[in-house]
Design a protein around this motif. Sequence first.
Motif, mmCIF file in Angstrom:
data_model
loop_
_atom_site.group_PDB
_atom_site.id
_atom_site.type_symbol
_atom_site.label_atom_id
_atom_site.label_comp_id
_atom_site.label_asym_id
_atom_site.label_seq_id
_atom_site.Cartn_x
_atom_site.Cartn_y
_atom_site.Cartn_z
ATOM 1 N N ARG A 22 -0.362 39.604 12.058
ATOM 2 C CA ARG A 22 0.590 39.064 11.083
ATOM 3 C C ARG A 22 1.462 37.966 11.686
ATOM 4 O O ARG A 22 2.026 37.146 10.972
ATOM 5 N N ASN A 24 0.178 35.709 13.455
ATOM 6 C CA ASN A 24 -0.796 34.628 13.653
ATOM 7 C C ASN A 24 -1.233 34.474 15.112
ATOM 8 O O ASN A 24 -1.515 33.369 15.571
ATOM 9 N N SER A 26 -3.895 36.229 16.264
ATOM 10 C CA SER A 26 -5.351 36.471 16.245
ATOM 11 C C SER A 26 -5.815 37.339 17.406
ATOM 12 O O SER A 26 -6.630 36.913 18.236
#
Length: 318
Positions: A22, A24, A26
């Motif tokens: 969440r 970002n 990854s």
Amino acid sequence: MYKSIVIGTGPSGLTAAIYLARANLSPLVIEGIQPGGQLTTTTEVENFPGFPQGIMGPELMDNMRKQAERFGAEFRNGWVEEVDFSKRPFTIKVEGQEAPLQAETVIISTGASAKYLGIPGEQENVGRGVSTCATCDGFFFRGKKIIVVGGGDSAMEEASFLTRFASDVTLVHRRDELKASKIMQDRARDNEKVKWALNRTPLEVVTDEKGLKGLKVHNNEANKEEIVEADGVFIAIGHTPNTAFLGSQITTDDHGYIVVKPGTTETNIPGVFACGDVQDTKYRQAITAAGSGCMAAMDCEKFLEGDMVHDWSESLDQ
């Protein structure tokens, strides 16, 4: 090159993956030989908030995994054979892969494995009368007979706890002397619901067509076999943290649990964090594991942003 790699799943690793994804970042999550952790061997989970009717352990773990995937977490099945935390980027060697993985940060959530007796009928009945967690499964044995196997503090504690639910609790230990501290022994002996079957070696978990029947033991004093009848058998002989693959790169305690800076998930290596049962010697619950997974992800994010000052000198001296 990954911003962050999570080694291990379970409630801690999957929660960390959700938060990292969440943000970002990854993350890559490396699943071991038992994706989802110990909860995948549990039947109904009734004490995880948000599920008033309870939820099956495998279903809860599958939901967490799907939630992490929804936000962009990547999953890869494999067994981590070796890590190198001597310099950044860190490298992680996964079984069956030629090239090692690289990451700027690593979260270790490999958990701790409950020790079992290794006797017939034991593994086949895990979740069907055999358990290693009194606080998880004690409620299911309300008004029933329970056996606790073990002679240490954890066995005394579990036996005392289980008397809240059981009609009686029989403590089975292979020796006639206990390893538990005197205060824990006294607490168990003062409980009228606790019965004692000492100097008895467990041989087999016994079942019939109706379910678990009891525990076959060898009475070492009388030199004969006998069956201690019970509806549930709780194994309380300890846990083994899954940290062997780390070598000596991460600071652990005498039992192999990862030591973290108090109030954080930081290990002795800047950029490496630990969460869940691999660093928890006290609570070992799904909800506390999930909470520490959240902490690890947030600590990891702050580290990547350059906002975390890593100073172990004060905490290690205490």
